[in-house]
Design a protein around this motif. Sequence first.
Motif, short mmCIF file in Angstrom:
data_model
loop_
_atom_site.label_atom_id
_atom_site.label_comp_id
_atom_site.label_asym_id
_atom_site.label_seq_id
_atom_site.Cartn_x
_atom_site.Cartn_y
_atom_site.Cartn_z
N MET A 1 42.68 -7.34 6.79
CA MET A 1 42.02 -6.17 7.35
C MET A 1 42.94 -5.50 8.36
SD MET A 1 38.28 -5.88 9.19
CE MET A 1 37.50 -6.78 7.83
N GLN A 2 43.00 -4.18 8.31
CA GLN A 2 43.85 -3.45 9.24
C GLN A 2 43.36 -3.62 10.67
OE1 GLN A 2 44.76 0.64 8.25
NE2 GLN A 2 44.69 0.22 6.05
N GLN A 3 44.30 -3.59 11.61
CA GLN A 3 44.00 -3.70 13.02
C GLN A 3 44.32 -2.38 13.71
OE1 GLN A 3 42.89 -6.99 14.31
NE2 GLN A 3 42.68 -7.17 12.08
N ARG A 4 43.54 -2.05 14.72
CA ARG A 4 43.75 -0.81 15.47
C ARG A 4 43.74 -1.11 16.96
NH1 ARG A 4 39.35 3.05 12.24
NH2 ARG A 4 40.69 3.59 10.45
N SER A 5 44.47 -0.28 17.73
CA SER A 5 44.44 -0.39 19.19
C SER A 5 43.11 0.15 19.70
CB SER A 5 45.58 0.40 19.81
OG SER A 5 46.83 -0.14 19.43
N GLY A 10 46.29 -2.25 25.17
CA GLY A 10 47.03 -3.12 24.27
C GLY A 10 46.17 -4.02 23.43
N LEU A 11 44.85 -3.91 23.57
CA LEU A 11 43.94 -4.76 22.80
C LEU A 11 43.86 -4.27 21.37
CD1 LEU A 11 41.92 -7.10 22.74
CD2 LEU A 11 40.13 -5.47 23.42
N ARG A 12 44.12 -5.15 20.42
CA ARG A 12 44.04 -4.83 19.00
C ARG A 12 42.79 -5.47 18.41
NH1 ARG A 12 47.45 -1.26 16.54
NH2 ARG A 12 47.83 -2.64 14.75
N VAL A 13 42.07 -4.68 17.62
CA VAL A 13 40.84 -5.17 16.99
C VAL A 13 40.84 -4.77 15.52
CG1 VAL A 13 39.55 -5.00 19.15
CG2 VAL A 13 39.52 -3.09 17.54
N SER A 14 40.09 -5.51 14.72
CA SER A 14 39.94 -5.14 13.32
C SER A 14 39.17 -3.83 13.21
CB SER A 14 39.20 -6.24 12.56
OG SER A 14 37.97 -6.57 13.20
N ARG A 15 39.47 -3.07 12.15
CA ARG A 15 38.82 -1.76 12.03
C ARG A 15 37.40 -1.85 11.48
NH1 ARG A 15 41.40 1.80 7.13
NH2 ARG A 15 41.16 0.31 5.41
N LEU A 16 36.89 -3.06 11.39
CA LEU A 16 35.47 -3.30 11.14
C LEU A 16 35.04 -4.40 12.10
CD1 LEU A 16 32.90 -2.84 9.41
CD2 LEU A 16 33.68 -4.73 7.96
N VAL A 37 32.55 -16.99 9.12
CA VAL A 37 33.66 -17.52 8.34
C VAL A 37 34.22 -16.47 7.39
CG1 VAL A 37 34.31 -19.18 6.55
CG2 VAL A 37 32.97 -19.94 8.52
N SER A 38 33.34 -15.80 6.65
CA SER A 38 33.80 -14.80 5.69
C SER A 38 34.45 -13.62 6.40
CB SER A 38 32.65 -14.32 4.80
OG SER A 38 31.62 -13.72 5.56
N PHE A 39 33.93 -13.25 7.55
CA PHE A 39 34.50 -12.14 8.32
C PHE A 39 35.92 -12.46 8.78
CE2 PHE A 39 34.96 -9.91 12.49
CZ PHE A 39 34.94 -8.60 12.01
N VAL A 40 36.10 -13.62 9.36
CA VAL A 40 37.42 -14.02 9.86
C VAL A 40 38.39 -14.23 8.69
CG1 VAL A 40 38.70 -15.82 11.10
CG2 VAL A 40 36.54 -14.96 12.01
N GLU A 41 37.93 -14.82 7.61
CA GLU A 41 38.79 -15.02 6.44
C GLU A 41 39.25 -13.69 5.84
OE1 GLU A 41 36.61 -17.50 3.76
OE2 GLU A 41 37.27 -19.37 4.73
N ALA A 42 38.45 -12.65 6.01
CA ALA A 42 38.82 -11.33 5.53
C ALA A 42 39.75 -10.60 6.48
CB ALA A 42 37.56 -10.49 5.28
N GLY A 43 40.07 -11.23 7.62
CA GLY A 43 40.95 -10.61 8.59
C GLY A 43 40.23 -9.91 9.73
N GLY A 44 38.90 -10.01 9.76
CA GLY A 44 38.13 -9.42 10.85
C GLY A 44 38.32 -10.18 12.14
N THR A 45 38.35 -9.47 13.25
CA THR A 45 38.51 -10.12 14.55
C THR A 45 37.42 -9.73 15.54
OG1 THR A 45 39.98 -8.33 15.36
CG2 THR A 45 41.02 -10.27 14.30
N LEU A 46 36.98 -8.48 15.54
CA LEU A 46 36.03 -8.01 16.56
C LEU A 46 34.62 -8.49 16.27
CD1 LEU A 46 35.34 -6.24 19.02
CD2 LEU A 46 35.08 -4.31 17.43
N VAL A 47 34.08 -9.33 17.17
CA VAL A 47 32.72 -9.83 17.04
C VAL A 47 31.94 -9.39 18.28
CG1 VAL A 47 31.25 -11.85 16.73
CG2 VAL A 47 33.55 -11.82 15.75
#
Length: 315
Positions: A1-5, A10-16, A37-47
């Motif tokens: 998953m793409q990350q955005r500032s 300087g904080l980077r978060v997933s775009r979902l 688990v599925s969110f993180v495995e998909a590259g998601g970071t922002l919870v």
Amino acid sequence: MQQRSLGATGLRVSRLGLGTMTWGRDTDEHEARDQLVSFVEAGGTLVDTAAAYADGHSEELLGSLIGDVVPRDDVVLATKAGLGLHKGRLRVDTSRGRLLSTLDASLRRLGVDHVDLWQVHTWHDGVPLEETLSALDLAVSSGRASYVGISNYSGWQSAQAATWQRAVPGRTVLASTQVEYSLLNRGIEHEVLPAAEATGLGVLAWSPLGRGVLTGKYRTGTPADSRAATSQFSSFVEAYLDERSASVVEAVVRAADGLDLSPLQVALAWVRDRPGVTAPVVGARTAAQLASALESEDVVLPAEITAALDDVSAD
């Protein structure tokens, strides 16, 4: 998953983002575990969670999974303070003392020594803005939060808060604002989005699926297992079960059919790629619902589809 500032930081978060409003109430520990688990495995970071969600049980459930199910460093942990239940009634209190004590309670429930993003849940006329913002400074200087933001502020409120924090060296610059934004609610385009752009705030969009209505599930009635069928959320959803919203939903469904996508994926991609938006925050009741949202990562709407949706949903 793409990350955005996130804003001008300087904080980077997933775009979902993964929202947890229903965790600990409608979403049990098994579904929550599968979602995370599925969110993180998909590259998601922002919870994203909040002290007010399920009266703290959302934070407790999330805290039980972080470090056990997914590593702490794999998530950008965000929570909020300023709203809560008091003697069974919702109370707004953004005083410095209440905010900081709420943050300490959130840290205990989450089982961490700091959160990555701490947000004031809503504006409150009863407390001086400078007092509210001083709590954010203290949270960062004490190491309890890495970045801070606001939520549900109007355009002028956002601009005032962000400008105040930038006015004097040593204050903590605001990273973000979290506001409702979807094809059914584009009100933030008038003042909030311009204010965010001018002051360097990242925008986190809550309820990007129009409180679930943009999935198309309410086109022929109210499903028994939907939020609109519950006493707690019926009025929340019914605000978008009107004739105007129905016409927008039909346009989304037609676009989805033509692109061989789900209405959810079309509506979510539209919000995600709006100018100024860092990430929509999706709250799913089940892991199956979240899976459809995660599949939107590779969706790019054709320009003519975006223009048509812009036109049909214009205020």
